[in-house]
Design a protein around this motif. Structure first.
Motif, PDB file in Angstrom:
ATOM      1  N   GLN A   1       0.820  -1.213   0.000  1.00 46.94           N
ATOM      2  CA  GLN A   1       0.000   0.000   0.000  1.00 46.94           C
ATOM      3  C   GLN A   1       0.854   1.263   0.000  1.00 46.94           C
ATOM      4  N   TYR A   2       2.155   1.075  -0.016  1.00 48.19           N
ATOM      5  CA  TYR A   2       3.065   2.220  -0.130  1.00 48.19           C
ATOM      6  C   TYR A   2       4.213   1.781  -1.022  1.00 48.19           C
ATOM      7  N   ILE A   3       4.938   2.748  -1.544  1.00 49.22           N
ATOM      8  CA  ILE A   3       6.131   2.414  -2.315  1.00 49.22           C
ATOM      9  C   ILE A   3       7.163   3.526  -2.102  1.00 49.22           C
ATOM     10  N   ILE A   4       8.424   3.138  -1.943  1.00 45.64           N
ATOM     11  CA  ILE A   4       9.498   4.126  -1.908  1.00 45.64           C
ATOM     12  C   ILE A   4      10.107   4.148  -3.309  1.00 45.64           C
ATOM     13  N   ARG A   5       9.985   5.282  -3.962  1.00 47.26           N
ATOM     14  CA  ARG A   5      10.499   5.392  -5.326  1.00 47.26           C
ATOM     15  C   ARG A   5      11.815   6.170  -5.310  1.00 47.26           C
ATOM     16  N   VAL A   6      12.803   5.642  -6.016  1.00 51.85           N
ATOM     17  CA  VAL A   6      14.137   6.227  -5.981  1.00 51.85           C
ATOM     18  C   VAL A   6      14.567   6.644  -7.373  1.00 51.85           C
ATOM     19  N   ASN A   7      15.190   7.795  -7.453  1.00 51.61           N
ATOM     20  CA  ASN A   7      15.768   8.226  -8.712  1.00 51.61           C
ATOM     21  C   ASN A   7      17.085   8.927  -8.403  1.00 51.61           C
ATOM     22  N   ASN A   8      17.716   9.495  -9.424  1.00 53.64           N
ATOM     23  CA  ASN A   8      18.985  10.174  -9.215  1.00 53.64           C
ATOM     24  C   ASN A   8      19.026  11.419 -10.087  1.00 53.64           C
ATOM     25  N   ARG A   9      19.359  12.523  -9.453  1.00 50.71           N
ATOM     26  CA  ARG A   9      19.437  13.781 -10.207  1.00 50.71           C
ATOM     27  C   ARG A   9      20.391  13.681 -11.384  1.00 50.71           C
TER      28      ARG A   9
ATOM     29  N   LYS B   1      17.035   1.481 -24.819  1.00 44.89           N
ATOM     30  CA  LYS B   1      16.385   0.517 -25.684  1.00 44.89           C
ATOM     31  C   LYS B   1      14.989   0.915 -26.157  1.00 44.89           C
ATOM     32  N   THR B   2      14.444   2.038 -25.687  1.00 45.35           N
ATOM     33  CA  THR B   2      13.131   2.453 -26.211  1.00 45.35           C
ATOM     34  C   THR B   2      13.312   3.321 -27.454  1.00 45.35           C
ATOM     35  N   ALA B   3      12.224   3.466 -28.214  1.00 45.03           N
ATOM     36  CA  ALA B   3      12.285   4.055 -29.555  1.00 45.03           C
ATOM     37  C   ALA B   3      12.936   5.440 -29.602  1.00 45.03           C
ATOM     38  N   ALA B   4      12.395   6.370 -28.826  1.00 47.21           N
ATOM     39  CA  ALA B   4      12.888   7.739 -28.939  1.00 47.21           C
ATOM     40  C   ALA B   4      14.212   7.915 -28.204  1.00 47.21           C
ATOM     41  N   LEU B   5      14.310   7.293 -27.030  1.00 40.12           N
ATOM     42  CA  LEU B   5      15.531   7.456 -26.249  1.00 40.12           C
ATOM     43  C   LEU B   5      16.745   6.921 -27.001  1.00 40.12           C
ATOM     44  N   SER B   6      16.545   5.835 -27.758  1.00 44.38           N
ATOM     45  CA  SER B   6      17.691   5.208 -28.400  1.00 44.38           C
ATOM     46  C   SER B   6      18.299   6.100 -29.484  1.00 44.38           C
ATOM     47  N   LYS B   7      17.598   7.171 -29.847  1.00 39.80           N
ATOM     48  CA  LYS B   7      18.188   8.129 -30.783  1.00 39.80           C
ATOM     49  C   LYS B   7      19.175   9.053 -30.078  1.00 39.80           C
ATOM     50  N   LEU B   8      19.185   8.968 -28.731  1.00 42.33           N
ATOM     51  CA  LEU B   8      20.057   9.865 -27.975  1.00 42.33           C
ATOM     52  C   LEU B   8      21.302   9.122 -27.504  1.00 42.33           C
ATOM     53  N   ALA B   9      22.346   9.880 -27.292  1.00 42.17           N
ATOM     54  CA  ALA B   9      23.590   9.276 -26.824  1.00 42.17           C
ATOM     55  C   ALA B   9      23.648   9.314 -25.302  1.00 42.17           C
ATOM     56  N   ILE B  10      24.144   8.242 -24.716  1.00 42.69           N
ATOM     57  CA  ILE B  10      24.304   8.207 -23.261  1.00 42.69           C
ATOM     58  C   ILE B  10      25.583   8.949 -22.894  1.00 42.69           C
ATOM     59  N   ASN B  11      25.494   9.783 -21.859  1.00 42.15           N
ATOM     60  CA  ASN B  11      26.674  10.549 -21.469  1.00 42.15           C
ATOM     61  C   ASN B  11      27.160  10.112 -20.083  1.00 42.15           C
ATOM     62  N   GLU B  12      28.268  10.686 -19.655  1.00 39.30           N
ATOM     63  CA  GLU B  12      28.911  10.265 -18.400  1.00 39.30           C
ATOM     64  C   GLU B  12      28.036  10.515 -17.182  1.00 39.30           C
ATOM     65  N   GLU B  13      27.364  11.664 -17.198  1.00 38.71           N
ATOM     66  CA  GLU B  13      26.512  12.044 -16.077  1.00 38.71           C
ATOM     67  C   GLU B  13      25.438  10.980 -15.868  1.00 38.71           C
ATOM     68  N   PHE B  14      24.801  10.608 -16.974  1.00 45.54           N
ATOM     69  CA  PHE B  14      23.752   9.596 -16.908  1.00 45.54           C
ATOM     70  C   PHE B  14      24.327   8.280 -16.388  1.00 45.54           C
ATOM     71  N   GLU B  15      25.460   7.939 -16.896  1.00 48.66           N
ATOM     72  CA  GLU B  15      26.090   6.676 -16.531  1.00 48.66           C
ATOM     73  C   GLU B  15      26.382   6.635 -15.024  1.00 48.66           C
ATOM     74  N   ALA B  16      26.895   7.762 -14.519  1.00 50.01           N
ATOM     75  CA  ALA B  16      27.212   7.838 -13.086  1.00 50.01           C
ATOM     76  C   ALA B  16      25.942   7.653 -12.256  1.00 50.01           C
ATOM     77  N   GLY B  17      24.882   8.346 -12.663  1.00 47.43           N
ATOM     78  CA  GLY B  17      23.620   8.234 -11.939  1.00 47.43           C
ATOM     79  C   GLY B  17      23.074   6.822 -12.003  1.00 47.43           C
ATOM     80  N   PHE B  18      23.183   6.229 -13.172  1.00 49.98           N
ATOM     81  CA  PHE B  18      22.670   4.885 -13.346  1.00 49.98           C
ATOM     82  C   PHE B  18      23.390   3.884 -12.441  1.00 49.98           C
ATOM     83  N   SER B  19      24.711   3.999 -12.371  1.00 56.50           N
ATOM     84  CA  SER B  19      25.425   3.018 -11.558  1.00 56.50           C
ATOM     85  C   SER B  19      25.151   3.227 -10.067  1.00 56.50           C
TER      86      SER B  19
END
Length: 517
Positions: free
Chosen positions: A166-174, A264-282
């Motif tokens: 009945q609750y969820i803790i959702r996490v993301n990264n700036r 892997k999604t249609a629109a996103l895959s047209k974009l390049a992944i950068n270092e900032e994103f990679e750091a947040g992802f890991s």
RNA sequence: GCAGACGUAGCUCAGUUGGUUAGAGCGUCGGAUUGUGGCUCCGAAGGUCGUUGGUUCAACUCCAACCGUCUGUACCA
């Protein structure tokens, strides 16, 4: 009396503020105790700061003289320095730590509950004074500290009686969001304004859905009253990419990390992944691994790339607690409750004062909001405290009063909540009326007749109320003295105890609904 | 902040095309009942009609501004 009417002062509460009833205060106290229990178990200690701070320490710009109270309540001290009521508990903590940085052992783990103030337009369930309950770890650079915060939030939700699911803790990264901003071409410093517009639009996904967010990301959106909100004017591809992020339920839906990191999604895959994103992802990956191996599965803590919070000062992981059950308000309407707490990593906040890098992470629970929700879930009793036994006053002479007072004290000494009637004793009917309206369980009666026999009457007001339904005639009602027994004075305390216990049994049998966890 | 709706008794609301003394229900207080809650009956108190100004012979009613409430929206550490 002459018809002259003095100018009566109108009693009125400032808008956006509320008085709290006995039931509210007791319910809040019970909630705070449960939250505190969780924080203490995690090894956090209490620290408190005052309601006022110098305005610059709160991170607000100096109030301009035209509107010194925009957003915050501000006053000028004797020496003309601006002071403000705190609008959260994080900025004051950063000030406290910075001021005492030499004495404080880092990492510093602390919690605090307190009132905060916002000078904004109040709305339903939204006040200008409300309570937050925060926990923070200052001086902890690793994301394991963020992972711990997420687990603690989850534990707190369950301690408050909110069932798993009945609750969820959702996490993301700036860093993930910043990486996406860069990827859609908004990475330059001069794009700060548009970046904010985009992030704010993303934050409204819950409210407006993907169509509304599309408008805000594009040309703009007109609301029901005809007011127009300007949009971010992104390209169609960028809009599609952001909608993909918002619609994803987990970050794995977007990312393929088997070899190199790729979208892997249609629109996103047209974009390049950068270092900032990679750091947040890991970092997100690490948090996810940590909480999973501690037993917190995705039904409790979930990585969700659409979480946007605290645009001003969060620097890394951000997290929020959301309730998943429907909440109905007083009018019977179902309202979207959304987040009841949140937090994140704020590595820059202490540095503002000290110049030193002091990484920190913490979160805040909106106590007032959460309480409204818990009421709906039936997790809060209306009032857990039983009203007192009323010792009525039949004779007002000193000797009699002393006897009534003695009975009252005897009951209190036995641990029974009791009071002697303090109003006008000459109207006896009013005394029972008073007891009735206060929901007193029992009334004690001793007039001259009883006194002469050395007895007291004990009236069961609960049972009497039930019997009243069967009696239509007032004279009969009075003369029958329903649910009233006479016992020797010496047996007063034990009889009251027994009758209260019987009432408690009855309550337990009939009214099991609304019992707290 | 922007846009819209609404302001009549403590509460919920009536109040006719502008017309003389603004009503009801509930609640409150008093009485029937000086020693027994509820029910019933009788009675009373309670209104600058949000505020100020304007139009009019006359304003609760029409107009304007302001204040407040609600809804949407913006901002939200």
């Amino acid at each position: 009396m002459a018809k002259t009417k003095p100018n009566k002062l109108k009693a009125r509460l400032p808008r956006g503020f509320v008085d709290r009833s006995a039931a509210d205060i007791r319910a809040t106290d019970a909630m705070l105790a449960k939250i505190r229990g969780v924080y203490e178990a995690y090894g956090f200690d209490p620290v408190e700061t005052p309601a006022f701070e110098y305005t610059d320490c709160l991170g607000k710009f100096l109030p301009d003289t035209d509107r010194p109270n925009a957003g915050v309540f501000s006053v000028q001290d004797d020496d003309e320095q601006w002071m403000s009521l705190r609008y959260d508990l994080t900025a004051p903590l950063a000030r406290h730590v910075s001021e005492n940085i030499n004495e404080i052992q880092l990492p510093f783990r602390s919690y605090r509950a307190g009132w905060v103030f916002r000078n904004e337009k109040p709305g339903p369930g939204r006040f200008r004074q409300f309570m937050q309950f925060d926990a923070d770890t200052v001086g902890a650079p690793g994301v394991q500290a963020d992972a711990e915060m997420c687990m603690m939030m989850a534990d707190t939700m369950e301690a408050l009686g909110i069932p798993r699911g009945q609750y969820i803790i959702r996490v993301n990264n700036r860093k993930v969001l910043d990486g996406v901003m860069a990827a859609i071409g908004l990475g330059d410093p001069e794009d700060a304004e548009r970046r904010l517009t985009v992030l704010r639009a993303m934050d409204k996904y819950d409210k407006f859905g993907s169509e509304g967010v599309r408008l805000l990301l594009g040309e703009g959106r007109k609301d029901e009253s005809g007011d127009f909100t300007k949009g971010a004017n992104l390209s169609a591809t960028a809009i599609d990419a952001i909608i993909e992020i918002l619609e994803a339920s987990a970050i794995d839906d977007l990312i393929d990390d088997r070899n190199d990191l790729t979208f892997k999604t249609a629109a996103l895959s047209k974009l390049a992944i950068n270092e900032e994103f990679e750091a947040g992802f890991s970092e997100l990956k690490l948090i996810s691994d940590l909480v999973t191996s501690a037993g917190y599965k995705a039904d409790r803590i979930s990585v969700d790339p659409s979480v946007v919070r605290g645009l001003e000062y969060y620097t890394g992981p951000v997290y929020e607690a959301e309730l998943l059950f429907d909440v109905t308000n007083e009018k019977g309407e179902v309202v979207q409750f959304g987040s009841v707490g949140g937090g994140g990593r704020y590595d820059g906040l202490v540095k503002r004062f000290t110049g030193r890098d002091v990484p920190a992470t913490g979160f805040s629970i909106g106590v007032s909001r959460l309480m409204t929700a818990l009421k709906n879930l039936g997790k809060l009793k209306d009032d857990a405290v039983l009203a007192p036994v009323l010792v009525t006053v039949m004779d007002g002479d000193t000797e009699s009063l002393a006897r009534y007072q003695k009975m009252t004290q005897d009951l209190r000494s036995a641990g029974i909540r009791a009071e002697m009637y303090q109003g006008n004793w000459k109207k006896f009917g009013n005394q029972l009326k008073y007891a009735d309206r206060r929901d007193c369980p029992l009334a004690i009666i001793q007039g001259g007749d009883e006194r002469a026999e050395g007895v007291v009457q004990i009236k069961d007001l609960i049972e009497g109320k039930r019997l009243s339904g069967e009696i239509a005639d007032n004279v009969t009602w009075r003369e029958s003295r329903p649910a009233q027994i006479s016992v020797p004075e010496a047996e007063l305390v034990e009889t009251v105890k027994r009758m209260l216990a019987e009432q408690a049994d009855d309550r337990a049998k009939s009214g099991t609904e609304g019992a707290g966890a």
